[in-house]
Design a protein around this motif. Sequence first.
Motif, PDB file in Angstrom:
ATOM      1  N   ILE A  58       0.849  -1.205   0.000  1.00  0.00           N
ATOM      2  CA  ILE A  58       0.000   0.000   0.000  1.00  0.00           C
ATOM      3  C   ILE A  58       0.882   1.251   0.000  1.00  0.00           C
ATOM      4  CG2 ILE A  58      -1.659   1.335   1.378  1.00  0.00           C
ATOM      5  CD1 ILE A  58      -2.806  -1.461   2.253  1.00  0.00           C
ATOM      6  N   GLU A  59       1.906   1.230   0.825  1.00  0.00           N
ATOM      7  CA  GLU A  59       2.849   2.355   0.887  1.00  0.00           C
ATOM      8  C   GLU A  59       3.487   2.601  -0.487  1.00  0.00           C
ATOM      9  OE1 GLU A  59       3.506   4.470   3.289  1.00  0.00           O
ATOM     10  OE2 GLU A  59       5.102   5.469   2.151  1.00  0.00           O
ATOM     11  N   ALA A  60       3.712   1.528  -1.229  1.00  0.00           N
ATOM     12  CA  ALA A  60       4.330   1.633  -2.558  1.00  0.00           C
ATOM     13  C   ALA A  60       3.316   2.000  -3.642  1.00  0.00           C
ATOM     14  CB  ALA A  60       5.021   0.318  -2.897  1.00  0.00           C
ATOM     15  N   GLY A  61       2.095   2.324  -3.233  1.00  0.00           N
ATOM     16  CA  GLY A  61       1.082   2.787  -4.191  1.00  0.00           C
ATOM     17  C   GLY A  61       0.060   1.743  -4.589  1.00  0.00           C
ATOM     18  N   GLY A  62       0.090   0.595  -3.955  1.00  0.00           N
ATOM     19  CA  GLY A  62      -0.871  -0.463  -4.297  1.00  0.00           C
ATOM     20  C   GLY A  62      -2.288  -0.092  -3.885  1.00  0.00           C
ATOM     21  N   ASN A  63      -3.241  -0.487  -4.719  1.00  0.00           N
ATOM     22  CA  ASN A  63      -4.667  -0.287  -4.426  1.00  0.00           C
ATOM     23  C   ASN A  63      -5.232  -1.635  -3.987  1.00  0.00           C
ATOM     24  OD1 ASN A  63      -7.575  -0.613  -5.286  1.00  0.00           O
ATOM     25  ND2 ASN A  63      -7.346   1.589  -5.631  1.00  0.00           N
ATOM     26  N   ILE A  64      -5.960  -1.646  -2.899  1.00  0.00           N
ATOM     27  CA  ILE A  64      -6.371  -2.907  -2.280  1.00  0.00           C
ATOM     28  C   ILE A  64      -7.176  -3.803  -3.222  1.00  0.00           C
ATOM     29  CG2 ILE A  64      -8.478  -2.010  -1.193  1.00  0.00           C
ATOM     30  CD1 ILE A  64      -5.980  -4.541   0.378  1.00  0.00           C
ATOM     31  N   TYR A  65      -7.982  -3.203  -4.105  1.00  0.00           N
ATOM     32  CA  TYR A  65      -8.786  -4.030  -5.019  1.00  0.00           C
ATOM     33  C   TYR A  65      -7.886  -4.806  -5.987  1.00  0.00           C
ATOM     34  CZ  TYR A  65     -13.051  -1.585  -3.527  1.00  0.00           C
ATOM     35  OH  TYR A  65     -14.108  -1.082  -2.812  1.00  0.00           O
ATOM     36  N   TYR A  66      -6.780  -4.199  -6.387  1.00  0.00           N
ATOM     37  CA  TYR A  66      -5.838  -4.890  -7.280  1.00  0.00           C
ATOM     38  C   TYR A  66      -4.912  -5.801  -6.473  1.00  0.00           C
ATOM     39  CZ  TYR A  66      -7.837  -1.622 -10.521  1.00  0.00           C
ATOM     40  OH  TYR A  66      -8.748  -0.938 -11.270  1.00  0.00           O
TER      41      TYR A  66
END
Lengths: 119, 282
Positions: A75-83
């Motif tokens: 998440i910190e690295a820009g990840g979106n939870i749905y993906y």
Amino acid sequence: MDLAEFDHHADIPGTTIFDGRQAMKGYALNKMCYSFNRKENREEYLRDPEAYFEKFGLNEEQKQACRDKNVLALIEAGGNIYYLAKFAGIYQLSVQDVGAQQTGMTTEEFKQKLLDAGR
Amino acid sequence: MARILGGITTSHIPAVGNAIANKLFDDPYWKPFFDAYPPIHDWLARVKPDVVINIYNDHGLGFFLDKMPTFAIGAAHEYRNEDEGWGIPQLPPFPGDAAFSWHIIEGMVADEFDITSCQELAVDHGFTVPMQLFWPKLGQDPNFPRAIPISANTVQHPIPTLHRALEFGRSLRKAILSWPRDIRVVVLGTGGLSHQLDGQRAGFINTAFDKYCMEKIVSAPDELTRISRMELVEKAGAQGTEFLMWLMMRGALGEKVNLLTQNYHVPISNTGAGTMLLECAD
């Protein structure tokens, strides 16, 4: 829309608002995760994760978070939870496993926390 | 002229799809959730809608972050469910009503809602789980309605405001009611209620707020539009923003509705699960 609200996105503790800033940061990572909708892509990833990271142009922070399967780092690295859910699915991690990892609990403790919310 | 019979809300958690596949209807964990649906089946069997407008939020199957429509309306002859990444069983295609879709799109754009029209749209669990819950036999049911999917963005901020969501529904209502054919329509608002999957706050559920929303959406939906988007994230959880779909549905029902049945159960997976059946009274 006031721009002030944009800058106040981070004010909810334990919550990363996935906005334009995160979308820019995490684009390559999320694009890789989106590709996991297809079985042949999941298989290609599992054959050689490092080559797959390169194919999508992940940066080192994103690669390491994937290697560690560390959801908070993703998440910190820009990840979106749905993906990211599609990435977690490759390793058969349920949403309770993912929740437990992020909150420092065992999956059983996390499930109990959810049950307690209904009492 | 087309008529809107009512609206139905439900959570659309992927785990529900698995529970249906495994027939866990009487399992102690699932029973308090599934028990909400038979009264809705009875109502649907009685009113027999021709078309269901299914308002949901795509979760990364139909749309990616390369192009993210705020409001998208399906305009296809049929909609297919596809692999979302974890290989759950796929369902047969859902028949659409493309001519009616285009009428809605024409009407809403004329009404200044700028719509993304989709002649192809893969539909994910947000669309399919409610269809399975409300029409368990799907296409085997002789009364299975044609479907029109509408997806609103809750994947990436900025998401629509609560006010915009309710107004969207009101504009949708005008477009539906101006369709000259005598068809009966139901509108689904799916997703929610409170839940958060990501971050140290994962597992957040807010029963009091969910109950407040379920109360106000019946008789005073405009009151809910005072809630800001960040307040919604704070009170409903990061993915509780799916409540926008409920407001879109509510706007399409007109001013007065009768609450026929409702249920609220915590937890289903990580979520406060709400189900409501609202019949139009205007």
